[in-house]
Design a protein around this motif. Structure first.
Motif, PDB file in Angstrom:
ATOM      1  N   PHE A   1      39.421  49.574  88.194  1.00 51.09           N
ATOM      2  CA  PHE A   1      40.610  48.723  88.277  1.00 51.09           C
ATOM      3  C   PHE A   1      40.780  47.764  87.094  1.00 51.09           C
ATOM      4  O   PHE A   1      41.864  47.208  86.910  1.00 51.09           O
ATOM      5  CB  PHE A   1      40.573  47.888  89.565  1.00 51.09           C
TER       6      PHE A   1
ATOM      7  N   ASP B   1      40.134  44.211  84.926  1.00 41.90           N
ATOM      8  CA  ASP B   1      40.106  42.801  85.320  1.00 41.90           C
ATOM      9  C   ASP B   1      41.203  42.518  86.343  1.00 41.90           C
ATOM     10  O   ASP B   1      42.361  42.914  86.165  1.00 41.90           O
ATOM     11  CB  ASP B   1      40.297  41.898  84.096  1.00 41.90           C
ATOM     12  N   GLN B   2      40.834  41.821  87.419  1.00 36.48           N
ATOM     13  CA  GLN B   2      41.773  41.444  88.469  1.00 36.48           C
ATOM     14  C   GLN B   2      41.418  40.060  88.997  1.00 36.48           C
ATOM     15  O   GLN B   2      40.267  39.627  88.899  1.00 36.48           O
ATOM     16  CB  GLN B   2      41.723  42.438  89.647  1.00 36.48           C
TER      17      GLN B   2
ATOM     18  N   GLU C   1      43.246  39.965  94.467  1.00 36.31           N
ATOM     19  CA  GLU C   1      43.744  41.288  94.088  1.00 36.31           C
ATOM     20  C   GLU C   1      42.616  42.308  94.100  1.00 36.31           C
ATOM     21  O   GLU C   1      42.800  43.445  94.542  1.00 36.31           O
ATOM     22  CB  GLU C   1      44.398  41.216  92.708  1.00 36.31           C
ATOM     23  N   ARG C   2      41.432  41.896  93.637  1.00 33.94           N
ATOM     24  CA  ARG C   2      40.287  42.815  93.638  1.00 33.94           C
ATOM     25  C   ARG C   2      39.892  43.158  95.080  1.00 33.94           C
ATOM     26  O   ARG C   2      39.618  44.323  95.391  1.00 33.94           O
ATOM     27  CB  ARG C   2      39.113  42.180  92.887  1.00 33.94           C
TER      28      ARG C   2
ATOM     29  N   SER D   1      42.340  45.660  96.420  1.00 38.67           N
ATOM     30  CA  SER D   1      42.153  46.979  95.801  1.00 38.67           C
ATOM     31  C   SER D   1      40.945  47.697  96.377  1.00 38.67           C
ATOM     32  O   SER D   1      40.983  48.899  96.659  1.00 38.67           O
ATOM     33  CB  SER D   1      42.002  46.828  94.280  1.00 38.67           C
TER      34      SER D   1
END
Length: 274
Positions: free
Chosen positions: A162, A164-165, A169-170, A173
Protein backbone atom coordinates in the motif's frame (compact mmCIF):
# COMPACT_ATOMS: atom_id res chain seq x y z
CA UNK A 1 -3.54 -3.68 -10.43
CA UNK A 2 -3.99 -7.44 -11.06
CA UNK A 3 -2.70 -10.29 -8.87
CA UNK A 4 0.57 -10.84 -10.74
CA UNK A 5 1.41 -7.14 -10.54
CA UNK A 6 0.68 -7.07 -6.81
CA UNK A 7 2.84 -10.14 -6.25
CA UNK A 8 5.70 -8.59 -8.19
CA UNK A 9 5.38 -5.39 -6.18
CA UNK A 10 5.39 -7.24 -2.85
CA UNK A 11 8.30 -9.53 -3.76
CA UNK A 12 10.54 -6.51 -4.28
CA UNK A 13 11.01 -6.48 -0.48
CA UNK A 14 12.22 -9.93 0.75
CA UNK A 15 10.93 -9.33 4.28
CA UNK A 16 7.39 -8.84 2.97
CA UNK A 17 6.96 -12.58 2.38
CA UNK A 18 9.63 -14.15 4.62
CA UNK A 19 8.46 -12.64 7.92
CA UNK A 20 4.89 -13.98 7.93
CA UNK A 21 3.83 -14.87 11.47
CA UNK A 22 2.56 -18.42 11.97
CA UNK A 23 1.17 -20.29 14.95
CA UNK A 24 -0.50 -23.66 15.54
CA UNK A 25 -3.09 -24.82 18.05
CA UNK A 26 -3.46 -28.60 18.12
CA UNK A 27 -6.07 -30.47 20.17
CA UNK A 28 -5.71 -34.13 21.21
CA UNK A 29 -7.52 -36.44 23.62
CA UNK A 30 -5.64 -38.26 26.36
CA UNK A 31 -6.41 -41.98 26.21
CA UNK A 32 -5.74 -45.03 28.37
CA UNK A 33 -3.54 -47.95 27.27
CA UNK A 34 -6.80 -49.73 26.36
CA UNK A 35 -7.76 -46.95 23.94
CA UNK A 36 -10.52 -45.40 26.04
CA UNK A 37 -11.01 -41.83 27.14
CA UNK A 38 -8.84 -40.88 30.12
CA UNK A 39 -10.70 -40.21 33.38
CA UNK A 40 -7.62 -38.74 35.06
CA UNK A 41 -7.38 -34.99 35.82
CA UNK A 42 -5.08 -32.70 33.87
CA UNK A 43 -1.52 -33.91 34.61
CA UNK A 44 0.09 -31.81 37.33
CA UNK A 45 3.42 -31.88 35.50
CA UNK A 46 1.90 -29.83 32.68
CA UNK A 47 1.25 -26.91 35.01
CA UNK A 48 -1.96 -24.97 35.38
CA UNK A 49 -4.40 -25.28 32.50
CA UNK A 50 -5.51 -21.72 33.29
CA UNK A 51 -2.10 -20.05 33.06
CA UNK A 52 0.18 -22.30 30.96
CA UNK A 53 0.29 -20.55 27.59
CA UNK A 54 1.76 -23.54 25.72
CA UNK A 55 -0.27 -26.49 27.11
CA UNK A 56 -3.86 -26.13 28.27
CA UNK A 57 -7.20 -27.91 27.91
CA UNK A 58 -10.06 -27.21 25.55
CA UNK A 59 -13.61 -28.43 26.27
CA UNK A 60 -12.82 -31.45 28.43
CA UNK A 61 -10.29 -32.25 31.12
CA UNK A 62 -8.93 -34.98 28.84
CA UNK A 63 -8.79 -32.75 25.73
CA UNK A 64 -5.33 -31.17 25.62
CA UNK A 65 -4.52 -28.15 23.51
CA UNK A 66 -0.98 -27.32 22.41
CA UNK A 67 -0.23 -23.73 21.42
CA UNK A 68 3.00 -22.69 19.73
CA UNK A 69 4.52 -19.22 19.93
CA UNK A 70 4.55 -17.12 16.77
CA UNK A 71 7.22 -18.25 14.30
CA UNK A 72 8.50 -16.69 11.09
CA UNK A 73 9.58 -19.91 9.39
CA UNK A 74 7.90 -23.30 9.06
CA UNK A 75 10.80 -25.39 10.40
CA UNK A 76 10.84 -23.46 13.69
CA UNK A 77 7.07 -23.76 13.98
CA UNK A 78 7.11 -27.54 13.58
CA UNK A 79 10.08 -27.87 15.94
CA UNK A 80 8.22 -25.91 18.62
CA UNK A 81 5.13 -28.09 18.22
CA UNK A 82 7.31 -31.22 18.43
CA UNK A 83 9.00 -29.95 21.60
CA UNK A 84 5.63 -29.30 23.26
CA UNK A 85 4.49 -32.81 22.34
CA UNK A 86 7.65 -34.41 23.70
CA UNK A 87 7.38 -32.54 26.98
CA UNK A 88 3.70 -33.50 27.27
CA UNK A 89 4.41 -37.18 26.71
CA UNK A 90 7.02 -37.07 29.46
CA UNK A 91 4.21 -36.12 31.89
CA UNK A 92 1.51 -38.57 30.75
CA UNK A 93 2.65 -41.69 32.61
CA UNK A 94 0.92 -44.60 30.83
CA UNK A 95 -1.44 -42.48 28.75
CA UNK A 96 -1.18 -41.61 25.06
CA UNK A 97 -2.60 -39.00 22.70
CA UNK A 98 -5.40 -40.00 20.33
CA UNK A 99 -4.13 -39.14 16.80
CA UNK A 100 -7.51 -38.76 15.06
CA UNK A 101 -9.81 -35.75 14.94
CA UNK A 102 -12.94 -37.82 15.61
CA UNK A 103 -13.05 -39.09 19.23
CA UNK A 104 -11.87 -42.41 20.63
CA UNK A 105 -14.33 -44.76 22.36
CA UNK A 106 -16.71 -42.84 24.61
CA UNK A 107 -19.11 -44.97 26.66
CA UNK A 108 -21.41 -42.25 28.04
CA UNK A 109 -21.46 -38.48 27.73
CA UNK A 110 -21.06 -38.30 31.51
CA UNK A 111 -17.65 -39.98 31.08
CA UNK A 112 -16.46 -36.66 29.62
CA UNK A 113 -15.38 -34.37 32.47
CA UNK A 114 -15.52 -30.66 31.73
CA UNK A 115 -12.18 -28.85 31.81
CA UNK A 116 -11.34 -27.57 35.28
CA UNK A 117 -9.44 -24.31 35.79
CA UNK A 118 -9.44 -23.85 39.55
CA UNK A 119 -11.52 -21.80 41.98
CA UNK A 120 -10.72 -18.29 40.72
CA UNK A 121 -13.53 -16.30 39.11
CA UNK A 122 -11.93 -16.53 35.67
CA UNK A 123 -11.32 -20.27 36.08
CA UNK A 124 -14.89 -20.96 37.21
CA UNK A 125 -16.24 -18.87 34.32
CA UNK A 126 -14.29 -20.95 31.79
CA UNK A 127 -15.78 -24.16 33.19
CA UNK A 128 -19.27 -22.63 33.30
CA UNK A 129 -18.94 -21.66 29.64
CA UNK A 130 -18.21 -25.30 28.81
CA UNK A 131 -21.27 -26.35 30.80
CA UNK A 132 -23.31 -24.24 28.40
CA UNK A 133 -21.66 -25.88 25.39
CA UNK A 134 -22.48 -29.28 26.85
CA UNK A 135 -26.19 -28.46 27.13
CA UNK A 136 -26.35 -26.87 23.68
CA UNK A 137 -24.39 -29.33 21.56
CA UNK A 138 -23.56 -32.36 23.70
CA UNK A 139 -20.19 -33.31 25.10
CA UNK A 140 -19.30 -35.87 22.43
CA UNK A 141 -19.32 -33.31 19.63
CA UNK A 142 -17.23 -30.95 21.75
CA UNK A 143 -14.37 -33.45 22.07
CA UNK A 144 -13.90 -33.61 18.31
CA UNK A 145 -10.31 -32.42 17.92
CA UNK A 146 -8.81 -30.04 15.41
CA UNK A 147 -5.76 -28.08 14.34
CA UNK A 148 -6.02 -24.30 14.06
CA UNK A 149 -3.51 -22.50 11.86
CA UNK A 150 -3.00 -18.81 12.66
CA UNK A 151 -1.00 -16.40 10.58
CA UNK A 152 -0.49 -12.69 10.00
CA UNK A 153 1.36 -10.57 7.47
CA UNK A 154 4.27 -8.40 8.66
CA UNK A 155 4.28 -4.61 8.49
CA UNK A 156 6.72 -4.84 5.60
CA UNK A 157 4.06 -6.64 3.55
CA UNK A 158 1.49 -3.89 3.99
CA UNK A 159 4.09 -1.17 3.39
CA UNK A 160 5.15 -2.78 0.14
CA UNK A 161 1.54 -3.33 -0.96
CA UNK A 162 0.00 0.00 0.00
CA UNK A 163 2.93 2.38 0.42
CA UNK A 164 2.82 5.24 2.94
CA UNK A 165 -0.60 5.79 4.53
CA UNK A 166 -2.07 7.60 7.49
CA UNK A 167 -2.70 5.38 10.52
CA UNK A 168 -6.47 5.03 10.08
CA UNK A 169 -6.15 4.59 6.32
CA UNK A 170 -3.64 1.79 6.88
CA UNK A 171 -5.97 0.07 9.36
CA UNK A 172 -8.84 0.23 6.88
CA UNK A 173 -6.66 -1.10 4.05
CA UNK A 174 -5.39 -4.00 6.17
CA UNK A 175 -8.93 -4.89 7.33
CA UNK A 176 -10.22 -4.86 3.74
CA UNK A 177 -7.31 -7.07 2.64
CA UNK A 178 -7.88 -9.63 5.41
CA UNK A 179 -11.59 -9.79 4.61
CA UNK A 180 -10.70 -10.36 0.97
CA UNK A 181 -8.49 -13.24 2.10
CA UNK A 182 -11.37 -14.68 4.17
CA UNK A 183 -13.72 -14.54 1.17
CA UNK A 184 -11.17 -16.32 -1.00
CA UNK A 185 -10.73 -18.97 1.67
CA UNK A 186 -14.47 -19.64 1.63
CA UNK A 187 -14.27 -19.93 -2.17
CA UNK A 188 -11.29 -22.27 -2.34
CA UNK A 189 -10.95 -23.73 1.18
CA UNK A 190 -12.76 -26.92 0.17
CA UNK A 191 -9.67 -27.86 -1.85
CA UNK A 192 -7.66 -28.47 1.33
CA UNK A 193 -9.74 -31.40 2.69
CA UNK A 194 -10.40 -32.62 -0.86
CA UNK A 195 -6.70 -32.91 -1.68
CA UNK A 196 -5.23 -33.60 1.74
CA UNK A 197 -8.08 -34.87 3.91
CA UNK A 198 -7.46 -38.39 5.18
CA UNK A 199 -9.84 -39.01 8.09
CA UNK A 200 -12.72 -41.12 6.72
CA UNK A 201 -12.94 -43.40 9.78
CA UNK A 202 -14.35 -43.08 13.29
CA UNK A 203 -15.25 -45.10 16.36
CA UNK A 204 -18.64 -46.81 16.34
CA UNK A 205 -19.44 -45.27 19.74
CA UNK A 206 -19.67 -41.88 18.03
CA UNK A 207 -22.15 -43.18 15.46
CA UNK A 208 -24.30 -44.61 18.26
CA UNK A 209 -24.68 -41.07 19.65
CA UNK A 210 -25.53 -39.46 16.31
CA UNK A 211 -28.58 -39.58 14.10
CA UNK A 212 -26.52 -40.32 11.01
CA UNK A 213 -28.06 -42.47 8.30
CA UNK A 214 -24.94 -42.51 6.14
CA UNK A 215 -23.79 -45.84 4.72
CA UNK A 216 -20.77 -46.50 6.89
CA UNK A 217 -18.86 -49.75 6.49
CA UNK A 218 -17.15 -51.56 9.35
CA UNK A 219 -13.51 -52.50 9.42
CA UNK A 220 -11.83 -54.29 12.31
CA UNK A 221 -13.44 -54.13 15.73
CA UNK A 222 -15.64 -51.11 16.22
CA UNK A 223 -14.17 -48.89 13.50
CA UNK A 224 -16.43 -47.53 10.78
CA UNK A 225 -15.47 -45.70 7.62
CA UNK A 226 -17.26 -43.89 4.84
CA UNK A 227 -15.95 -44.79 1.37
CA UNK A 228 -14.62 -41.77 -0.55
CA UNK A 229 -14.85 -39.53 2.54
CA UNK A 230 -12.06 -37.03 3.14
CA UNK A 231 -12.47 -35.25 6.50
CA UNK A 232 -15.38 -36.39 8.66
CA UNK A 233 -14.60 -33.64 11.16
CA UNK A 234 -15.59 -31.07 8.53
CA UNK A 235 -18.73 -32.94 7.46
CA UNK A 236 -22.28 -32.57 8.76
CA UNK A 237 -21.39 -35.39 11.15
CA UNK A 238 -18.45 -33.46 12.58
CA UNK A 239 -18.01 -30.24 14.49
CA UNK A 240 -20.93 -28.24 13.12
CA UNK A 241 -23.68 -25.89 14.24
CA UNK A 242 -26.60 -25.87 11.82
CA UNK A 243 -28.20 -22.93 13.62
CA UNK A 244 -25.39 -20.67 12.41
CA UNK A 245 -26.18 -21.31 8.74
CA UNK A 246 -29.19 -18.98 8.95
CA UNK A 247 -27.25 -16.04 10.41
CA UNK A 248 -25.71 -14.93 7.08
CA UNK A 249 -22.78 -13.01 8.58
CA UNK A 250 -21.03 -11.13 5.76
CA UNK A 251 -17.31 -10.66 5.14
CA UNK A 252 -17.35 -7.74 2.72
CA UNK A 253 -16.24 -5.19 5.31
CA UNK A 254 -15.51 -4.79 9.00
CA UNK A 255 -18.75 -2.85 9.49
CA UNK A 256 -20.81 -5.57 7.81
CA UNK A 257 -19.09 -8.28 9.85
CA UNK A 258 -19.66 -6.50 13.18
CA UNK A 259 -23.28 -5.76 12.26
CA UNK A 260 -23.79 -9.46 11.52
CA UNK A 261 -22.29 -10.46 14.86
CA UNK A 262 -24.48 -7.99 16.73
CA UNK A 263 -27.56 -9.32 14.95
CA UNK A 264 -26.57 -12.92 15.73
CA UNK A 265 -26.11 -12.15 19.43
CA UNK A 266 -29.60 -10.66 19.59
CA UNK A 267 -31.35 -13.35 17.52
CA UNK A 268 -33.13 -15.94 19.73
CA UNK A 269 -32.99 -19.62 18.80
CA UNK A 270 -35.96 -21.87 19.36
CA UNK A 271 -33.68 -24.89 19.56
CA UNK A 272 -31.78 -23.46 22.52
CA UNK A 273 -34.68 -21.58 24.16
CA UNK A 274 -35.47 -24.18 26.80
Amino acid sequence: MDFSQRLQQISANPDALTQIGRGLEREALRITPQGGLSAQPHPAGLGSALTNKWVTTDFAESLLEFITPVSHDVDSLLTQLSDIHQFTYSQLDQESLWPMSMPCFVGKEDDITLAQYGSSNSGRMKTLYREGLKHRYGSVMQVISGVHFNFSFPDEFWQQLFGDQAEQERRDSVSDAYFGLIRNYYRFGWLIPYLFGASPALCGSFLNKSASELNFEQVGCGTYFLPNATALRLSDLGYTNHEQSSLKIGFNSLDQYLEGLQRAIRTPSEEFAS
